[in-house]
Design an enzyme around this catalytic site. Structure first.
Site, PDB file in Angstrom:
ATOM      1  N   LYS A 105       2.881   2.201  -3.235  1.00  0.00           N
ATOM      2  CA  LYS A 105       1.958   2.377  -4.374  1.00  0.00           C
ATOM      3  C   LYS A 105       1.096   3.626  -4.197  1.00  0.00           C
ATOM      4  CE  LYS A 105      -1.741  -0.540  -4.395  1.00  0.00           C
ATOM      5  NZ  LYS A 105      -3.024   0.110  -4.553  1.00  0.00           N
ATOM      6  N   CYS A 156       0.795  -1.236   0.000  1.00  0.00           N
ATOM      7  CA  CYS A 156       0.000   0.000   0.000  1.00  0.00           C
ATOM      8  C   CYS A 156       0.821   1.278   0.000  1.00  0.00           C
ATOM      9  CB  CYS A 156      -0.945  -0.002   1.199  1.00  0.00           C
ATOM     10  SG  CYS A 156      -2.176  -1.291   1.074  1.00  0.00           S
TER      11      CYS A 156
HETATM   12  C1  UDX Z   1      -0.929   0.105   5.654  1.00  0.00           C
HETATM   13  C2  UDX Z   1      -1.874   0.995   6.471  1.00  0.00           C
HETATM   14  O1  UDX Z   1      -1.403   1.075   7.828  1.00  0.00           O
HETATM   15  C3  UDX Z   1      -3.303   0.453   6.421  1.00  0.00           C
HETATM   16  O2  UDX Z   1      -4.176   1.334   7.114  1.00  0.00           O
HETATM   17  C4  UDX Z   1      -3.718   0.344   4.953  1.00  0.00           C
HETATM   18  O3  UDX Z   1      -5.017  -0.208   4.828  1.00  0.00           O
HETATM   19  C5  UDX Z   1      -2.739  -0.520   4.187  1.00  0.00           C
HETATM   20  O4  UDX Z   1      -1.407   0.008   4.326  1.00  0.00           O
HETATM   21  P1  UDX Z   1       0.295  -2.246   6.014  1.00  0.00           P
HETATM   22  O5  UDX Z   1       0.929  -1.990   4.686  1.00  0.00           O
HETATM   23  O6  UDX Z   1      -0.308  -3.583   6.282  1.00  0.00           O
HETATM   24  O7  UDX Z   1      -0.887  -1.160   6.283  1.00  0.00           O
HETATM   25  O8  UDX Z   1       1.397  -2.035   7.155  1.00  0.00           O
HETATM   26  P2  UDX Z   1       1.805  -0.932   8.228  1.00  0.00           P
HETATM   27  O9  UDX Z   1       1.707  -1.525   9.573  1.00  0.00           O
HETATM   28  O10 UDX Z   1       1.109   0.345   8.005  1.00  0.00           O
HETATM   29  O11 UDX Z   1       3.369  -0.757   7.889  1.00  0.00           O
HETATM   30  C6  UDX Z   1       3.798  -0.350   6.606  1.00  0.00           C
HETATM   31  C7  UDX Z   1       5.307  -0.242   6.555  1.00  0.00           C
HETATM   32  O12 UDX Z   1       5.755   0.841   7.361  1.00  0.00           O
HETATM   33  C8  UDX Z   1       6.078  -1.468   7.053  1.00  0.00           C
HETATM   34  O13 UDX Z   1       7.137  -1.737   6.175  1.00  0.00           O
HETATM   35  C9  UDX Z   1       6.610  -1.063   8.418  1.00  0.00           C
HETATM   36  O14 UDX Z   1       7.829  -1.713   8.730  1.00  0.00           O
HETATM   37  C10 UDX Z   1       6.844   0.424   8.192  1.00  0.00           C
HETATM   38  N1  UDX Z   1       6.795   1.210   9.436  1.00  0.00           N
HETATM   39  C11 UDX Z   1       5.641   1.320  10.144  1.00  0.00           C
HETATM   40  C12 UDX Z   1       7.945   1.885   9.855  1.00  0.00           C
HETATM   41  O15 UDX Z   1       9.005   1.818   9.228  1.00  0.00           O
HETATM   42  N2  UDX Z   1       7.874   2.650  11.002  1.00  0.00           N
HETATM   43  C13 UDX Z   1       6.729   2.779  11.727  1.00  0.00           C
HETATM   44  O16 UDX Z   1       6.747   3.509  12.743  1.00  0.00           O
HETATM   45  C14 UDX Z   1       5.564   2.084  11.286  1.00  0.00           C
END
Ligand code: UDX
Length: 447
Positions: A267, A264
């Site tokens: 993209k 997500c």
């Molecule tokens: C995300 C959104 O949170 C969600 O609401 C949406 O519907 C889909 O996209 P997701 O991709 O499943 O969800 O994961 P998320 O927990 O948001 O983490 C995304 C990325 O950010 C991961 O690679 C994670 O490692 C990174 N991240 C997250 C960080 O580097 N630091 C943070 O503090 C939080």
């Protein structure tokens, strides 16, 4: 209600299972025959907490069915589109699957249709689709209406079921009649106190992008600050805590690391950039979120080059963690993949381990002879490594015994891309070299 869901990907599958759990009769359609056969056999195609149990429960009690035969969908009060919208080369989201399915639904319908778009689509898509379908209904002389509702999904991988059933909010965009049907569908959740917000379709579509891009922005922001912290010997964990306790900022998504990945954020940041640019809106701010992330994904390789000074990276390197985050087997746009590709290009030999994403990564690098696939975190270390990189903060790594780590690594440095360890504990364990993101490097010498 009778609900038909089109697309058995992450969003489609989780929505299907959760709507069945709420008491609806759900049929989930996908053109991928192998995936549907797998699901019909009660197997879950993705690694997601609680999903296999709930899938089987709902199939067993007759609330949930899967099919690859469109004719199996005989009647539905609500049709939900949850097909993919992958990035095109220029960053635009490809909405062709959404349009195709929408046309199919209307083509097969005999009566008024409630059509819900759950896929993440560019702002204006539902309105455009409305015009297109109205025209088709006139041309085919069908005397009924299609009510299009935008209903973006905010679930995260790893906590998808919880995010659906205990959502912070439900957003629905459209006209009154369609919204009313969705409120009926979501009634069991609304009753628990989850706010449901009605708005225009364009606002609903823009809300989805804005939420993801703002979260990605927080991550790129803290990662940029971590670079400054490294340069000035500050500690990013302290900075994150210091700013996160300001309620206007909030402490979530301020974890510095080697960048965001997944299906997500990357993209959606690119798509929102495109959405702005086609209207001649300066999107520098949004674009820089992606630029910062691309640099951040190179952090481990950059640090490694600095440590070994000679730029000769034909070393034996272990990598702990391949999934784009813990709790999932998804490796889409994972930072680990960028690291692996860069290191292989430099002639490194790699020893990799992930608790659940190993198979997906093996498929991606099937022909690669410079990779050894380990069965445990400990096995990676058995290979006389020149360095260890941590790319995903799985608990098995965070809880790894530091004394064993020291014993196995000797003088080999650790590049911790997810700040898994407390610096005091690293010092106490006397690890030779420990580099983490935005925190002072720890070096120990016997002399
Ligand atoms: C995300 C959104 O949170 C969600 O609401 C949406 O519907 C889909 O996209 P997701 O991709 O499943 O969800 O994961 P998320 O927990 O948001 O983490 C995304 C990325 O950010 C991961 O690679 C994670 O490692 C990174 N991240 C997250 C960080 O580097 N630091 C943070 O503090 C939080």
């Amino acid at each position: 209600m009778q609900i038909a869901i089109y697309g058995a990907g992450y969003v489609g599958l989780v929505s299907a299972v959760c709507l069945a759990k709420l008491g609806h009769h759900v049929i989930c359609f996908d053109t991928n025959v192998a995936k549907i056969n797998f699901l019909c056999a009660g197997q879950c195609p993705i690694y997601e907490a609680q999903l296999p149990e709930m899938l089987n429960e709902q199939m067993h009690n007759g609330q949930l069915k899967f099919t690859h035969i469109i004719e199996d969908i005989t009647a539905a009060d609500i049709h939900i589109i949850a097909t993919g919208t992958p990035s095109l080369a220029d960053g635009h989201a490809d909405i062709s699957q959404v349009l195709e399915v929408a046309k199919l639904i209307v083509h097969r319908a005999q009566d008024d249709v409630i059509l819900v778009i759950k896929s993440t689509v560019p702002v204006g898509t539902a309105d455009k689709l409305d015009d297109l379908l109205k025209q088709e209904l006139i041309t085919s002389q069908k005397g009924f209406c299609c009510h299009i509702v935008s209903n973006p999904e905010f679930l995260r991988e790893g906590t998808a079921i919880k995010d659906f059933l205990f959502a912070d909010r439900i957003i629905i965009g459209g006209a009154e009649y369609g919204l009313l049907q969705l409120k009926t569908m979501y009634q069991p959740l609304i009753k628990t106190g989850i706010p449901i917000i009605s708005m225009s379709r364009n606002s609903a579509e823009l809300s989805k992008y804005s939420a993801n891009v703002l979260l990605a922005n927080k991550i790129s922001f803290i990662n940029k600050i971590s670079e400054i912290a490294e340069a000035y010997a500050a500690n990013i964990d302290e900075v994150s805590q210091g700013i996160g306790l300001d309620r206007r900022i909030g402490s979530d998504f301020l974890q510095a690391g080697i960048g965001y990945g997944g299906s997500c954020f990357p993209k959606d940041v690119r798509a929102l950039t495109q959405i702005a640019q086609v209207k001649n809106i300066d999107a520098t701010l949004i674009q820089s979120i992606d630029n910062v992330n691309k640099v951040q994904q190179k952090w481990a390789v950059t640090q490694l080059s600095k440590h070994f000074a000679n730029n000769n990276l034909s070393l034996k390197i272990g990598i702990w963690g391949l999934a784009f985050k813990p709790g999932t087997d998804d490796i889409r746009e994972a930072s680990s993949i960028e690291i692996i590709k860069s290191l292989l290009k430099c002639g490194a030999r790699l020893n990799l381990f992930d608790p659940v994403a190993l198979i997906n990564t093996q498929e991606l690098f099937a022909a690669e002879t410079a990779i050894t696939w380990s069965k445990s975190a400990c096995e990676v270390l058995e290979d006389h490594l020149d360095a260890l990189i941590i790319a995903t903060e799985w608990p098995v790594f965070k809880n790894f015994c530091l004394h064993t780590l020291k014993e196995k690594l000797g003088y080999a440095p650790i590049f911790d891309g997810r700040n898994c360890f407390d610096l005091m504990k690293i010092k106490a364990a006397k690890l030779a070299y420990y580099y983490s993101v935005g925190r002072p490097a720890i070096k120990y010498s016997e002399e």
